[in-house]
Write a protein that holds these residues in place. Structure first.
Motif, PDB file in Angstrom:
ATOM      1  N   PRO A 232      23.414 167.472  57.136  1.00  0.00           N
ATOM      2  CA  PRO A 232      22.763 168.783  57.272  1.00  0.00           C
ATOM      3  C   PRO A 232      21.243 168.749  57.282  1.00  0.00           C
ATOM      4  O   PRO A 232      20.626 169.797  57.471  1.00  0.00           O
ATOM      5  N   ASP A 233      20.616 167.591  57.066  1.00  0.00           N
ATOM      6  CA  ASP A 233      19.155 167.522  57.027  1.00  0.00           C
ATOM      7  C   ASP A 233      18.597 166.679  58.168  1.00  0.00           C
ATOM      8  O   ASP A 233      17.526 166.084  58.046  1.00  0.00           O
ATOM      9  N   THR A 234      19.293 166.642  59.286  1.00  0.00           N
ATOM     10  CA  THR A 234      18.815 165.877  60.438  1.00  0.00           C
ATOM     11  C   THR A 234      17.472 166.422  60.917  1.00  0.00           C
ATOM     12  O   THR A 234      17.314 167.632  61.053  1.00  0.00           O
ATOM     13  N   PRO A 235      16.489 165.557  61.178  1.00  0.00           N
ATOM     14  CA  PRO A 235      15.180 166.044  61.661  1.00  0.00           C
ATOM     15  C   PRO A 235      15.316 166.824  62.964  1.00  0.00           C
ATOM     16  O   PRO A 235      16.209 166.574  63.772  1.00  0.00           O
ATOM     17  N   SER A 236      14.405 167.761  63.149  1.00  0.00           N
ATOM     18  CA  SER A 236      14.417 168.606  64.345  1.00  0.00           C
ATOM     19  C   SER A 236      14.292 167.769  65.610  1.00  0.00           C
ATOM     20  O   SER A 236      13.497 166.840  65.686  1.00  0.00           O
ATOM     21  N   GLY A 237      15.087 168.140  66.625  1.00  0.00           N
ATOM     22  CA  GLY A 237      15.014 167.486  67.923  1.00  0.00           C
ATOM     23  C   GLY A 237      15.846 166.234  68.081  1.00  0.00           C
ATOM     24  O   GLY A 237      15.935 165.699  69.182  1.00  0.00           O
ATOM     25  N   VAL A 238      16.476 165.750  66.997  1.00  0.00           N
ATOM     26  CA  VAL A 238      17.278 164.526  67.077  1.00  0.00           C
ATOM     27  C   VAL A 238      18.662 164.854  67.648  1.00  0.00           C
ATOM     28  O   VAL A 238      19.322 165.791  67.192  1.00  0.00           O
ATOM     29  N   ALA A 239      19.104 164.098  68.637  1.00  0.00           N
ATOM     30  CA  ALA A 239      20.435 164.302  69.214  1.00  0.00           C
ATOM     31  C   ALA A 239      21.506 163.933  68.193  1.00  0.00           C
ATOM     32  O   ALA A 239      21.386 162.923  67.493  1.00  0.00           O
ATOM     33  N   VAL A 240      22.557 164.771  68.101  1.00  0.00           N
ATOM     34  CA  VAL A 240      23.607 164.560  67.102  1.00  0.00           C
ATOM     35  C   VAL A 240      24.973 164.563  67.765  1.00  0.00           C
ATOM     36  O   VAL A 240      25.148 165.024  68.893  1.00  0.00           O
ATOM     37  N   ASP A 241      25.971 164.066  67.008  1.00  0.00           N
ATOM     38  CA  ASP A 241      27.348 164.099  67.478  1.00  0.00           C
ATOM     39  C   ASP A 241      28.020 165.379  66.992  1.00  0.00           C
ATOM     40  O   ASP A 241      27.367 166.272  66.445  1.00  0.00           O
ATOM     41  N   GLU A 242      29.341 165.492  67.185  1.00  0.00           N
ATOM     42  CA  GLU A 242      30.052 166.717  66.842  1.00  0.00           C
ATOM     43  C   GLU A 242      30.065 166.987  65.341  1.00  0.00           C
ATOM     44  O   GLU A 242      30.328 168.117  64.920  1.00  0.00           O
ATOM     45  N   ASN A 243      29.790 165.965  64.544  1.00  0.00           N
ATOM     46  CA  ASN A 243      29.720 166.149  63.091  1.00  0.00           C
ATOM     47  C   ASN A 243      28.313 166.455  62.604  1.00  0.00           C
ATOM     48  O   ASN A 243      28.075 166.558  61.400  1.00  0.00           O
ATOM     49  N   GLY A 244      27.361 166.580  63.526  1.00  0.00           N
ATOM     50  CA  GLY A 244      25.992 166.893  63.145  1.00  0.00           C
ATOM     51  C   GLY A 244      25.183 165.687  62.707  1.00  0.00           C
ATOM     52  O   GLY A 244      24.089 165.847  62.171  1.00  0.00           O
ATOM     53  N   CYS A 245      25.700 164.478  62.917  1.00  0.00           N
ATOM     54  CA  CYS A 245      24.985 163.261  62.507  1.00  0.00           C
ATOM     55  C   CYS A 245      24.266 162.638  63.705  1.00  0.00           C
ATOM     56  O   CYS A 245      24.756 162.704  64.832  1.00  0.00           O
ATOM     57  N   PRO A 246      23.096 162.027  63.471  1.00  0.00           N
ATOM     58  CA  PRO A 246      22.344 161.416  64.574  1.00  0.00           C
ATOM     59  C   PRO A 246      23.182 160.392  65.336  1.00  0.00           C
ATOM     60  O   PRO A 246      23.980 159.662  64.749  1.00  0.00           O
ATOM     61  N   LEU A 247      22.972 160.352  66.642  1.00  0.00           N
ATOM     62  CA  LEU A 247      23.709 159.405  67.484  1.00  0.00           C
ATOM     63  C   LEU A 247      23.328 157.968  67.133  1.00  0.00           C
ATOM     64  O   LEU A 247      22.179 157.670  66.807  1.00  0.00           O
ATOM     65  N   ASP A 248      24.333 157.098  67.198  1.00  0.00           N
ATOM     66  CA  ASP A 248      24.131 155.672  66.921  1.00  0.00           C
ATOM     67  C   ASP A 248      24.887 154.906  67.986  1.00  0.00           C
ATOM     68  O   ASP A 248      26.036 154.504  67.799  1.00  0.00           O
ATOM     69  N   GLY A 249      24.236 154.710  69.145  1.00  0.00           N
ATOM     70  CA  GLY A 249      24.913 154.151  70.307  1.00  0.00           C
ATOM     71  C   GLY A 249      25.483 152.769  70.089  1.00  0.00           C
ATOM     72  O   GLY A 249      26.559 152.453  70.605  1.00  0.00           O
ATOM     73  N   ASP A 250      24.778 151.913  69.335  1.00  0.00           N
ATOM     74  CA  ASP A 250      25.275 150.548  69.148  1.00  0.00           C
ATOM     75  C   ASP A 250      26.110 150.387  67.876  1.00  0.00           C
ATOM     76  O   ASP A 250      26.518 149.275  67.523  1.00  0.00           O
ATOM     77  N   LYS A 251      26.360 151.492  67.154  1.00  0.00           N
ATOM     78  CA  LYS A 251      27.255 151.500  65.984  1.00  0.00           C
ATOM     79  C   LYS A 251      26.844 150.496  64.909  1.00  0.00           C
ATOM     80  O   LYS A 251      27.694 149.864  64.278  1.00  0.00           O
ATOM     81  N   ASP A 252      25.535 150.342  64.697  1.00  0.00           N
ATOM     82  CA  ASP A 252      25.089 149.390  63.680  1.00  0.00           C
ATOM     83  C   ASP A 252      24.664 150.063  62.383  1.00  0.00           C
ATOM     84  O   ASP A 252      24.152 149.402  61.477  1.00  0.00           O
ATOM     85  N   GLY A 253      24.890 151.371  62.300  1.00  0.00           N
ATOM     86  CA  GLY A 253      24.532 152.093  61.080  1.00  0.00           C
ATOM     87  C   GLY A 253      23.106 152.586  61.052  1.00  0.00           C
ATOM     88  O   GLY A 253      22.705 153.269  60.112  1.00  0.00           O
ATOM     89  N   VAL A 254      22.321 152.261  62.074  1.00  0.00           N
ATOM     90  CA  VAL A 254      20.941 152.749  62.175  1.00  0.00           C
ATOM     91  C   VAL A 254      20.904 153.772  63.313  1.00  0.00           C
ATOM     92  O   VAL A 254      21.166 153.413  64.467  1.00  0.00           O
ATOM     93  N   PRO A 255      20.619 155.050  63.037  1.00  0.00           N
ATOM     94  CA  PRO A 255      20.636 156.058  64.102  1.00  0.00           C
ATOM     95  C   PRO A 255      19.632 155.735  65.195  1.00  0.00           C
ATOM     96  O   PRO A 255      18.587 155.121  64.951  1.00  0.00           O
ATOM     97  N   ASP A 256      19.967 156.183  66.409  1.00  0.00           N
ATOM     98  CA  ASP A 256      19.158 155.827  67.579  1.00  0.00           C
ATOM     99  C   ASP A 256      17.692 156.205  67.414  1.00  0.00           C
ATOM    100  O   ASP A 256      16.805 155.479  67.873  1.00  0.00           O
ATOM    101  N   TYR A 257      17.423 157.364  66.777  1.00  0.00           N
ATOM    102  CA  TYR A 257      16.036 157.800  66.687  1.00  0.00           C
ATOM    103  C   TYR A 257      15.216 156.918  65.746  1.00  0.00           C
ATOM    104  O   TYR A 257      13.975 156.971  65.774  1.00  0.00           O
ATOM    105  N   GLN A 258      15.860 156.095  64.921  1.00  0.00           N
ATOM    106  CA  GLN A 258      15.158 155.167  64.052  1.00  0.00           C
ATOM    107  C   GLN A 258      15.361 153.707  64.486  1.00  0.00           C
ATOM    108  O   GLN A 258      14.776 152.807  63.893  1.00  0.00           O
ATOM    109  N   ASP A 259      16.152 153.509  65.512  1.00  0.00           N
ATOM    110  CA  ASP A 259      16.565 152.170  65.931  1.00  0.00           C
ATOM    111  C   ASP A 259      15.600 151.625  66.974  1.00  0.00           C
ATOM    112  O   ASP A 259      15.459 152.189  68.066  1.00  0.00           O
TER     113      ASP A 259
END
Length: 487
Positions: A232-259
């Motif tokens: 529920p505290d995702t930074p503004s403008g970050v793309a999220v999935d259906e659960n509201g969590c930041p996208l993580d395309g490579d599934k390494d536990g680090v969201p794309d916007y920080q990866d």
């Protein structure tokens, strides 16, 4: 009936187009309004029309409902219908007729099955209420015509079962069948009554649309309501999935916007980048990605510890502590006669008589040396505090006033985190300061950076105050030697 269903479905599509961000009635959007039409079927002394759809009397209706819990709503409904019927042929009703206007208002509880997001939700409804009847009619009996006009209110027992169908985020289509039992009601006006209180009653078959009102709470504005948002505290403008969590395309536990390597699985310590040789240097920055090395040498090994990577070292077995040249070979002369051997002298051509420091370079002016004040950082941060700008700007000015000087920027970290992570963090802090200096139009070659990780604490890491002192960058003014190898 088919035409009515078609009209309601079309209305639902219009409602969806007008309310694309709405959601069906849930804990987020608790109030709904509904419009419906019902097929009413009378049963009384003039006979029974139950389940005889050729005898339907159609009635408009409206509902207001309020969400109480995931399994319960409260609902207020109203509808109007006119029952009209001629008596069946034969005694004792021949020639009798009635036309009765019936208005129902019911308030009750709707018991829902399945969860809020289910596309199909059966339910049960128990909704007592008030029935108002306004009758005009005649009864022909014993060769007499009896006028049966009457207006009257009755307590109504109403129960129903139905199914909700979600048409989209805004609209629910519902179908429902129930029975009204207005106690002591005499819909047909026949004075011949049984002892019970429900001679006359009617079925109600309903189809309609419920439209949710209001707006779902979405604290972080990512389009996923808080009720469903697992982040529920995702930074503004970050793309999220259906659960509201930041996208993580490579599934390494680090969201794309920080990866920093969003297409390659890595680790959090490496900001989402891989590190094949586990030396603390991400592969993208590692000149020797398959050999464990040193961060200071961009991930390459240095077997003799002379500061020259093995791949560039022409004297790979130089004894420890020996000053070497750019090829990793020892310097053994004192060309400028300043008492510092060439293998230790960073300024081997200093003019005779010049006072030099331990590196064989001209000493830095004492007033400039006073500017060497450390700056500090927040935990796990490389952001320079505004309060440090004044200290840094004085150093910038000194470097502009003394083009013969360079400055060494040394980053440090407290003991929290792994050695490898803290080493990288100290280097990033030093790099952040270098960017500040070069942003002030200083030659990058005059800004030398290195990181010490947690290896050189300024205070014990046993308290918050001690750790705060260790999150720092230190400075050392030096004599500038263009293109000179760094120790």
């Amino acid at each position: 009936m088919k035409k009515i269903l078609t009209t309601i479905a079309a209305s639902g599509l219009v409602a969806l187009a007008l309310a694309p961000e709405a959601h069906a009635q849930t804990a987020d959007r608790k109030t709904a309004i509904g419009l419906n039409v019902s097929a009413m079927q009378y049963k009384g002394n003039f006979g029974s029309d139950y389940w005889d759809f050729s005898e339907n009397k159609y009635a408009p209706g409206i509902t207001f409902s309020r969400y109480l819990s995931k399994g319960l709503d409260v609902q207020l409904s109203g509808n109007y219908v006119e029952f009209k019927k001629d008596a069946p042929n034969g005694a004792p009703y021949f020639g009798s007729r009635f036309a009765t206007n019936v208005v129902n208002v019911n308030l009750g509880l709707k018991f829902k099955l399945f969860n809020d997001d289910s596309p199909i939700r059966p339910y049960l409804l128990a909704a007592p209420g008030l029935t108002y009847t306004s009758r005009e009619g005649t009864i022909f009996r014993n060769n007499q015509t009896i006028n049966t006009d009457e207006d009257k209110n009755h307590f109504d027992l109403f129960g129903a079962a139905g199914i909700d169908f979600r048409l989209g985020d805004a609209v629910t289509l519902f179908v429902q069948t129930g029975q009204h039992v207005p106690l002591n009601a005499n819909i047909d006006g026949d004075p011949a009554r049984d002892d019970n209180k429900f001679d006359d009653r009617f079925l109600q078959h309903t189809v309609g649309l419920n439209i949710a009102l209001g707006k779902a709470k979405d604290t972080d504005g990512d389009g996923v309501p808080d009720r469903k948002d697992k982040c529920p505290d995702t930074p503004s403008g970050v793309a999220v999935d259906e659960n509201g969590c930041p996208l993580d395309g490579d599934k390494d536990g680090v969201p794309d916007y920080q990866d920093q390597c969003p297409t390659e699985a890595g680790t959090a310590a490496m900001q989402g980048c891989p590190d094949r040789d586990n030396d603390g240097v991400a592969d993208k920055d590692d000149d020797c990605p398959d050999e464990a090395g040193l961060p200071a040498l961009r991930g390459c090994p240095d077997a003799d510890g002379d500061g020259v990577a093995d791949k560039n070292d022409k004297c790979p077995d130089t004894p420890a502590g020996t000053q070497v040249d750019g090829n990793g070979c020892p310097l053994v002369t004192d060309a400028d006669g300043d008492g510092i051997p060439n293998d230790q002298d960073r300024c081997p051509n200093t003019p005779a008589g010049t006072k030099v420091d331990a590196n064989g370079c001209p000493e830095v002016d004492a007033e400039v040396r006073k500017l060497e004040q450390p700056i500090r950082f927040e935990t796990n941060s490389t952001v320079i505090k505004r309060s440090s700008y004044g200290t840094l700007d004085k150093m910038v000015q000194a470097l502009k006033d003394h083009p013969e000087y360079s400055i060494r920027v040394v980053g440090h970290a407290d003991s929290r985190g792994t050695d490898e992570y803290n080493q990288g963090l100290s280097e990033r802090r030093a790099g952040s300061v270098k960017r500040y200096f070069t942003g002030k139009q200083l030659d990058p070659a005059r800004i030398v950076t290195e990181g010490k990780g947690e290896s050189e604490p300024a205070a014990p890491n046993t308290s918050a105050a001690g750790m705060a002192q260790n999150r720092r960058v230190d400075f050392r003014f030096e004599f500038f030697i263009p293109n000179a190898p760094q120790p």
